[in-house]
Design a protein around this motif. Structure first.
Motif, PDB file in Angstrom:
ATOM      1  N   TYR A  58       0.855  -1.227  -0.007  1.00 44.33           N
ATOM      2  CA  TYR A  58      -0.007  -0.037  -0.046  1.00 44.33           C
ATOM      3  C   TYR A  58       0.885   1.501   0.055  1.00 44.33           C
ATOM      4  N   ARG A  59       1.568   1.594  -1.044  1.00 42.19           N
ATOM      5  CA  ARG A  59       2.330   2.648  -1.177  1.00 42.19           C
ATOM      6  C   ARG A  59       1.501   4.095  -1.248  1.00 42.19           C
ATOM      7  N   ASN A  60       0.154   3.838  -1.674  1.00 42.12           N
ATOM      8  CA  ASN A  60      -0.703   5.070  -1.763  1.00 42.12           C
ATOM      9  C   ASN A  60      -0.710   5.863  -0.485  1.00 42.12           C
ATOM     10  N   LEU A  61      -0.353   5.183   0.758  1.00 39.57           N
ATOM     11  CA  LEU A  61      -0.733   5.725   1.973  1.00 39.57           C
ATOM     12  C   LEU A  61       0.394   6.677   2.337  1.00 39.57           C
ATOM     13  N   ALA A  62      -0.254   7.986   2.889  1.00 39.79           N
ATOM     14  CA  ALA A  62       1.022   8.934   3.263  1.00 39.79           C
ATOM     15  C   ALA A  62       1.370   8.559   4.406  1.00 39.79           C
ATOM     16  N   PRO A  63       2.745   8.877   4.607  1.00 38.12           N
ATOM     17  CA  PRO A  63       3.424   8.635   6.148  1.00 38.12           C
ATOM     18  C   PRO A  63       2.202   8.740   7.147  1.00 38.12           C
ATOM     19  N   ASP A  64       1.723   9.945   7.413  1.00 38.35           N
ATOM     20  CA  ASP A  64       0.925  10.140   8.689  1.00 38.35           C
ATOM     21  C   ASP A  64      -0.567   9.104   8.506  1.00 38.35           C
ATOM     22  N   GLU A  65      -0.923   8.758   7.440  1.00 40.95           N
ATOM     23  CA  GLU A  65      -1.842   7.439   7.473  1.00 40.95           C
ATOM     24  C   GLU A  65      -1.258   6.271   7.685  1.00 40.95           C
ATOM     25  N   LEU A  66      -0.167   6.008   7.474  1.00 39.04           N
ATOM     26  CA  LEU A  66       0.521   4.763   7.738  1.00 39.04           C
ATOM     27  C   LEU A  66       0.630   4.730   9.309  1.00 39.04           C
ATOM     28  N   ARG A  67       1.124   5.988   9.851  1.00 39.07           N
ATOM     29  CA  ARG A  67       1.300   5.944  11.489  1.00 39.07           C
ATOM     30  C   ARG A  67       0.038   5.755  12.314  1.00 39.07           C
TER      31      ARG A  67
END
Ligand code: CU
Lengths: 332, 350
Positions: free
Chosen positions: A313-322
């Motif tokens: 899921y590289r579509n997710l932004a760093p804050d979403e991943l967090r």
């Protein structure tokens, strides 16, 4: 370093290399329970006998080649040849065979004794589905980690849904194949609390080398409490960050493949995540279990564990991943 | 001797490359002959699909109007004076189908012609799209000679959109919400999620998603245009489904869509493709079976897997068998889930 010294150093260190594998949480030479404890003396006895025979033969050869004439004459006597060449091997091998049978028999009696504590482990490409049956007969699903109550015999049913895998926890038992359409049964009994590691021991394609798991042996009372907790639905998000993670989990279709008990996520293609935060590892003992590792896994799992069956899921932004990491970490 | 002669000619600079000076007649003949031979030889392996569908030619016509007419003009229009100044100058194509075999037309449009100004197809791996234009070239009507030349308009020289509003151009292919798209290979946009539409357009704009038809159109759109257009379509209602009697195919497709196929590690499509999931995950209801099959093919062959979102879908598309793709295509073609989607749900959760 002078050349001979360097050669010596190299030879020594490469000779030590295999020894390094003898210690640690995945070593058959450090048995922690059941079958492995039984097999252990068998291994050392056979190894000891083999060494003794080796030493004897080496000495005899040396004597035969270089020894004093009198000794060499003794070696060529008829009684010596019959004794050393036929009688001795028969005695030694019969002893080992009978001893081996006795040890194996012990495995069979243990199996009949383990009835009420049942865990079903299913080999998947490339992870493990683990289903506990509680004393009341309820099924509790987990993955990539096996918990055992110390001192109780547990019957482990080994299944496979896809290809042949092999279940091997060297510190607890020998390996046993998981064959599609068959149920193989293994009895495990942990002798002391502690953590050991298992590994798929039959090549099963792509990510086989990264298909491992931890076995956590815990005192029986603690185990019962743990199993009761494991049977409960997932914790609900408390902080805003965790709420956001839960929403992202739904929005990104994670529930297509993962179950989180108590939510709408009911997918069965990947590991059950209801209590994923309480496990020791993720990705079948590939990464540690913390919020940062979750984030890495979600976006980069195809690099971390090539060919595994979860989409990256590289579509997710760093804050979403967090946020997702915080949510999964909460699921203890 | 010949080689030395030609070398000297090149070094001397005597050969005039001006577009105002036609080639010497023998040179011209030689070049044209070599060109014909080359096209004839290289197009030998081309396999012809069925081009009889008039809707396919209609799609070709719509692309031709902005992608080819600036150079070649089109029936009822005059040639643009600037294009006439090229050498070789782009010929009118009314008679092209009688000058060239079908496979040759495909090859010319797909690969372009060196040293002539005839460009190759924009979507590098999108041979499938080229056939629409070939179908149109085959049916191109002859120019209407009764209209006096001074009354004819010339097509604008800019590629892309010449109407005052880009939306009018979109409707020509994508339909207007009531009218279905011009051909089954064109997706419905009305009622699609806003985030997805905007991303699709920027991916065409930046050349990250290949399409010889959409890339040139999106290239001329500004970021504001894209935002406005995406909102416009997301707010519209999805066109009514064409009711088709449900057959076994449709039933199998519905099952896969709702439940997936656990045995094949195939998740339910609905868990990602639904109104309540991410605004970046498109709705599939009402897409034509033809479009669905074509796009799944692109995910599987890697043409559409270069983007972050494309990568997610490729992982799943790779697990589908051709049979299953046909089943799902039949299901979506028959209208899919058809649950009415409130406009707000489509705009949330970007
Ligand atoms: Cu394996």
């Amino acid at each position: 370093m002078a050349r001979p010294a360097r050669v010596l150093a190299c030879t020594c260190s490469s000779a030590m290399l295999p020894l390094a594998g003898c210690a640690g949480i995945q070593s058959a030479l450090v048995p922690k329970g059941g079958e492995a404890l039984d097999i252990d003396p068998l291994f050392w006895t056979s190894a000891g006998v083999a060494m003794a025979v080796m030493a004897m033969v080496t000495i005899l050869v040396a004597v035969a080649l270089r020894g004093p004439v009198r000794w060499r004459q003794v070696l060529s006597r008829e009684w010596f040849l019959t004794g050393g060449g036929i009688v001795l091997p028969i005695v030694v091998l019969t002893f080992l065979l009978v001893y081996g049978f006795l040890v194996m028999q012990a495995g069979a009696t243990r199996m009949s004794a383990a009835g009420e504590h049942v865990v079903t482990v299913t080999g998947k490409r490339w992870w493990w589905r683990v289903v506990y049956r509680t004393p009341e007969g309820r099924e509790v699903e987990s993955a990539n980690e096996l918990r055992l109550p110390v001192g109780r015999k547990v019957m482990v049913r080994l299944l496979s849904d896809d290809v042949i895998h092999s279940f091997w926890v060297p510190q607890l038992a020998g390996k046993l194949d998981m064959i599609p359409g068959r149920i193989n049964v293994l009895t495990l009994e942990a002798a002391e609390p502690g953590i050991s590691r298992g590994q798929c021991a039959e090549y099963c394609g792509g990510a086989h080398a990264l298909m491992a798991f931890h076995v956590v042996a815990m005192p029986a009372a603690e185990y019962d409490a743990w199993l009761a907790r494991e049977a409960m639905p997932a914790r609900v998000p408390a902080s805003a960050e965790e709420e956001r993670g839960a929403a992202l989990f739904t929005a990104n279709g994670c529930g297509a493949c993962h179950t989180i008990a108590g939510t709408r996520a009911q997918g069965r293609l990947g590991p059950d995540l209801t209590h994923v935060g309480s496990r020791r590892s993720i990705g079948a003992a590939t990464l540690p279990n913390d919020a940062a590792a979750f984030a890495r896994w979600i976006a980069e799992n195809d690099h971390i564990k090539p060919e595994n069956l979860m989409p990256p899921y590289r579509n997710l932004a760093p804050d979403e991943l967090r946020a997702l990491g915080a949510f999964l970490d909460l699921l203890e | 001797m010949v080689a030395i002669g030609l070398g000297l000619l090149a070094v001397s600079g005597l050969y005039n490359v001006a577009a105002t000076r036609p080639h010497f007649r023998p040179v011209d003949h030689l070049i044209k002959f070599a060109l014909r031979r080359s096209i004839s030889l290289h197009s030998l392996g081309v396999l012809l699909p069925d081009l009889t569908d008039p809707a396919l030619a209609q799609l070709g016509r719509e692309h031709f109007a902005t992608g080819c007419a600036p150079c070649h003009s089109q029936p009822g229009h005059a040639r643009h004076p600037i294009a006439r100044g090229m050498l070789p100058s782009p010929p009118r194509l009314e008679g092209a189908a009688s000058r060239w075999e079908t496979r040759e037309l495909f090859w010319i449009v797909r690969h372009g012609l060196k040293f002539t100004g005839m460009p190759a197809w924009t979507g590098r791996d999108r041979d499938d799209e080229v056939w629409a234009v070939v179908a149109y070239l085959q049916r191109m009507p002859h120019d209407d000679d009764t209209v006096p030349a001074r009354e004819k308009r010339t097509p604008a020289l800019g590629f892309g959109i010449d109407e005052p509003s880009p939306l009018a151009r979109c409707a020509a292919c994508h339909g207007d919400g009531r009218r279905r798209p011009v051909h089954a290979s064109v997706p419905v946009l009305h009622g699609q999620k806003e985030g997805y539409l905007a991303r699709a357009l920027s991916e065409y704009h930046d050349g990250r998603r290949q399409s010889g038809i959409m890339e040139p159109l999106a290239a001329v759109l500004s970021a504001e245009d894209i935002g406005r257009i995406a909102r416009h379509f997301a707010e519209a209602d999805r066109p009514a489904a064409v009711a088709r009697p449900g057959d076994a195919r449709v039933a199998r497709g519905r099952r896969i869509f709702r439940e997936g196929v656990p045995r094949q590690e195939l998740p339910a499509c609905r868990s990602c493709h639904a109104p309540e999931t991410s605004a970046q995950f498109p709705l599939l209801d009402g897409l034509s079976g033809h479009y669905v099959e074509a796009q799944l093919g692109l995910f599987r062959s890697g043409v559409r897997s270069g983007t972050t979102h494309g990568r997610i879908m490729s992982v799943i598309a790779e697990r589908l068998s051709p049979e299953q793709i046909a089943d799902i295509a039949a299901f979506l073609d028959s209208g899919g889930e058809r649950a009415p989607v409130p406009a707000e749900a489509r705009r949330e959760g970007e």
